[in-house]
Scaffold this motif. Sequence first.
Motif, PDB file in Angstrom:
ATOM      1  N   LEU A 135       0.801  -1.229   0.000  1.00  0.00           N
ATOM      2  CA  LEU A 135       0.000   0.000   0.000  1.00  0.00           C
ATOM      3  C   LEU A 135       0.838   1.285   0.000  1.00  0.00           C
ATOM      4  O   LEU A 135       0.524   2.209  -0.767  1.00  0.00           O
ATOM      5  CB  LEU A 135      -0.957  -0.013   1.196  1.00  0.00           C
ATOM      6  N   PRO A 136       1.891   1.408   0.819  1.00  0.00           N
ATOM      7  CA  PRO A 136       2.681   2.663   0.793  1.00  0.00           C
ATOM      8  C   PRO A 136       3.252   2.989  -0.590  1.00  0.00           C
ATOM      9  O   PRO A 136       3.230   4.148  -1.018  1.00  0.00           O
ATOM     10  CB  PRO A 136       3.799   2.397   1.806  1.00  0.00           C
ATOM     11  N   VAL A 137       3.747   1.964  -1.286  1.00  0.00           N
ATOM     12  CA  VAL A 137       4.268   2.194  -2.644  1.00  0.00           C
ATOM     13  C   VAL A 137       3.138   2.619  -3.567  1.00  0.00           C
ATOM     14  O   VAL A 137       3.293   3.521  -4.395  1.00  0.00           O
ATOM     15  CB  VAL A 137       4.955   0.924  -3.183  1.00  0.00           C
ATOM     16  N   LEU A 139       0.456   4.266  -2.768  1.00  0.00           N
ATOM     17  CA  LEU A 139       0.105   5.654  -2.480  1.00  0.00           C
ATOM     18  C   LEU A 139       1.108   6.615  -3.111  1.00  0.00           C
ATOM     19  O   LEU A 139       0.738   7.669  -3.640  1.00  0.00           O
ATOM     20  CB  LEU A 139       0.038   5.875  -0.967  1.00  0.00           C
ATOM     21  N   LEU A 140       2.396   6.269  -3.063  1.00  0.00           N
ATOM     22  CA  LEU A 140       3.420   7.111  -3.691  1.00  0.00           C
ATOM     23  C   LEU A 140       3.224   7.197  -5.200  1.00  0.00           C
ATOM     24  O   LEU A 140       3.489   8.226  -5.817  1.00  0.00           O
ATOM     25  CB  LEU A 140       4.815   6.562  -3.375  1.00  0.00           C
ATOM     26  N   THR A 148      -0.371   3.356  -9.610  1.00  0.00           N
ATOM     27  CA  THR A 148      -0.974   2.609  -8.507  1.00  0.00           C
ATOM     28  C   THR A 148      -1.740   1.394  -9.015  1.00  0.00           C
ATOM     29  O   THR A 148      -1.613   0.292  -8.477  1.00  0.00           O
ATOM     30  CB  THR A 148      -1.928   3.520  -7.708  1.00  0.00           C
TER      31      THR A 148
END
Length: 231
Positions: A135-137, A139-140, A148
């Motif tokens: 998820l963090p990747v 979002l980036l 995404t």
Amino acid sequence: MTGIARSFALALGQLGDRRILGVLAKSMAITLAIVAALAAIAWRGTAALAERYAAGWDELGGLAGVLLAVVGGWLLFRVIALAVLQFFADAVVRAVEARHYPAEAASARELPLAEDAGNAVRGLVRAVLVNLVALPVGLLLLVTGVGTAVWFWAINAWLLGRELTDMVWLRHRPPPSSSGSAAALPLSALTRFALGGIVAGMLLVPFANLLAPVLGAAMATHLVHSRKGRS
């Protein structure tokens, strides 16, 4: 990649099979019910929090709840659909084997309910954890516009390819050798990724996403048996 195209065509051609239709109806109904229940909980929960802690922002809280329900449902649909299918996968695999691979069907191992449920739970936990880690990747990558979607497609293609292969292979895998090592998967990493990629792509398309898990299980059955036949 002709094996992938052939397996998809054969899987699509058997959608009218009564046994396949039965699994499709049950898994679809349960999946939609779970997604709807989770979406309702997210919506009501967000609205209740806004009403309690942000007086005067009730409408904004309701809007945030709707957004959370929609996005959460979209993200979780593929995970829930595959987890539900795990409980009916044997019926799909048996239907395909009965029609196309009767000799292999006769020698298949019936999975005990406890093992079947354990596989489903492990698959669900693995899918949730991997998606949370990714998820963090994701979002980036929102700044790229499409990054995404591509990122989560690739992650879930990898997950789905392995899960769908296991649905079939666990019924036919030889017992461990004298050294204790298990037999290798019959499908290469690239074939598993291609299989998972097709199913993950279908899960993003409305209406097609309802058929994707069952088609994926049927495709995996054809692919596993076609590779076994060459070994």
